[in-house]
Scaffold this active site. Structure first.
Site, PDB file in Angstrom:
ATOM      1  N   ASP A   6      17.788  -5.296 -17.972  1.00 46.13           N
ATOM      2  CA  ASP A   6      16.818  -5.566 -17.056  1.00 46.13           C
ATOM      3  C   ASP A   6      15.884  -4.477 -17.118  1.00 46.13           C
ATOM      4  O   ASP A   6      16.164  -3.209 -17.565  1.00 46.13           O
ATOM      5  CB  ASP A   6      17.581  -5.521 -15.867  1.00 46.13           C
ATOM      6  CG  ASP A   6      16.626  -5.645 -14.614  1.00 46.13           C
ATOM      7  OD1 ASP A   6      15.562  -6.549 -14.849  1.00 46.13           O
ATOM      8  OD2 ASP A   6      17.051  -5.483 -13.563  1.00 46.13           O
ATOM      9  N   LEU A   7      14.530  -4.542 -16.509  1.00 47.18           N
ATOM     10  CA  LEU A   7      13.888  -3.640 -16.431  1.00 47.18           C
ATOM     11  C   LEU A   7      13.901  -2.715 -15.184  1.00 47.18           C
ATOM     12  O   LEU A   7      14.094  -1.416 -15.230  1.00 47.18           O
ATOM     13  CB  LEU A   7      12.466  -4.100 -16.378  1.00 47.18           C
ATOM     14  CG  LEU A   7      11.190  -3.318 -16.563  1.00 47.18           C
ATOM     15  CD1 LEU A   7      11.138  -2.374 -17.696  1.00 47.18           C
ATOM     16  CD2 LEU A   7       9.775  -3.887 -16.566  1.00 47.18           C
ATOM     17  N   SER A 107      13.498  -9.547 -17.918  1.00 45.66           N
ATOM     18  CA  SER A 107      13.101  -9.020 -16.661  1.00 45.66           C
ATOM     19  C   SER A 107      12.641 -10.285 -15.925  1.00 45.66           C
ATOM     20  O   SER A 107      11.993 -11.017 -16.587  1.00 45.66           O
ATOM     21  CB  SER A 107      12.102  -8.089 -16.879  1.00 45.66           C
ATOM     22  OG  SER A 107      11.692  -7.816 -15.688  1.00 45.66           O
TER      23      SER A 107
END
Length: 198
Positions: A6-7, A107
């Site tokens: 994930d970002l 994301s």
């Protein structure tokens, strides 16, 4: 292996209070008022799936928060969410790729943020083989289909993937598909997880 990161709060620290702080300063509306009215609702999700435009989202959110901001002011606040990158995580991503693993970013994001962070943090894109973004795919975590899409595109089965995210719902959804998933609670989670794998 396929490593899926994930970002926000995994590779880049984010803080929504910074967004609200900028909007509070610009609109003269007390921060506490904005905090109590700000929710990740249906429009937020539609924006992340690319179903509504940045302008539509901005107008809807300003109305909901009862703040009068120009689109430029809204954007200035929206981009304040990014605090900075997590160098340890970036270093690990580079290391994994050097070892021959596939490293991708998945994301829930939106066009407005994507217009900003790659120029601000070019090192993030340089650390990943591919970016999977909700607004391009028309789907978002924790929908099962977005994980399936990544697995299918990468040509790997769930048992050959590891997923890192800071959201419990997203983690549970990935686990339900058989993907090993790690809940990221702070900037030490990812380095500690890799350290424990040996």
């Amino acid at each position: 292996m396929l490593y899926i990161f994930d970002l926000g709060n995994v590779i880049i620290d984010i803080d929504f209070n910074r967004v609200l702080g900028v909007w509070s300063d610009l609109s003269r509306v007390p921060l506490a008022s904005l905090q109590s009215h700000f929710h990740m609702d249906e429009e937020f999700e539609q924006h992340e799936r690319g179903e509504i435009s940045d302008e539509t989202f901005a107008a809807a959110l300003c109305e909901k928060l009862d703040i009068a901001l120009s689109y430029e002011q809204f954007t200035a606040g929206w981009q304040a969410v990014f605090v900075g990158v997590r160098p340890d995580t970036l270093a690990l991503m580079h290391k994994l790729r050097a070892e021959g693993h596939r490293v991708v970013i998945l994301s829930n994001t939106n066009k407005l943020h994507y217009a900003f962070w790659p120029t601000q943090y070019p090192e993030v894109q340089q650390a990943a083989d591919k970016l999977y973004q909700s607004q391009d795919l028309g789907m978002r975590k924790p929908e099962a289909r977005i994980y399936q899409h990544v697995l299918n595109t990468e040509g790997v089965s769930a048992d050959h993937a590891v997923f890192f995210d800071d959201n419990q719902q997203n983690i549970e959804a990935a686990r339900a598909l058989g993907i090993e998933s790690v809940l990221v609670t702070d900037n030490k989670t990812v380095p500690n997880w890799f350290a424990s794998q040996h």
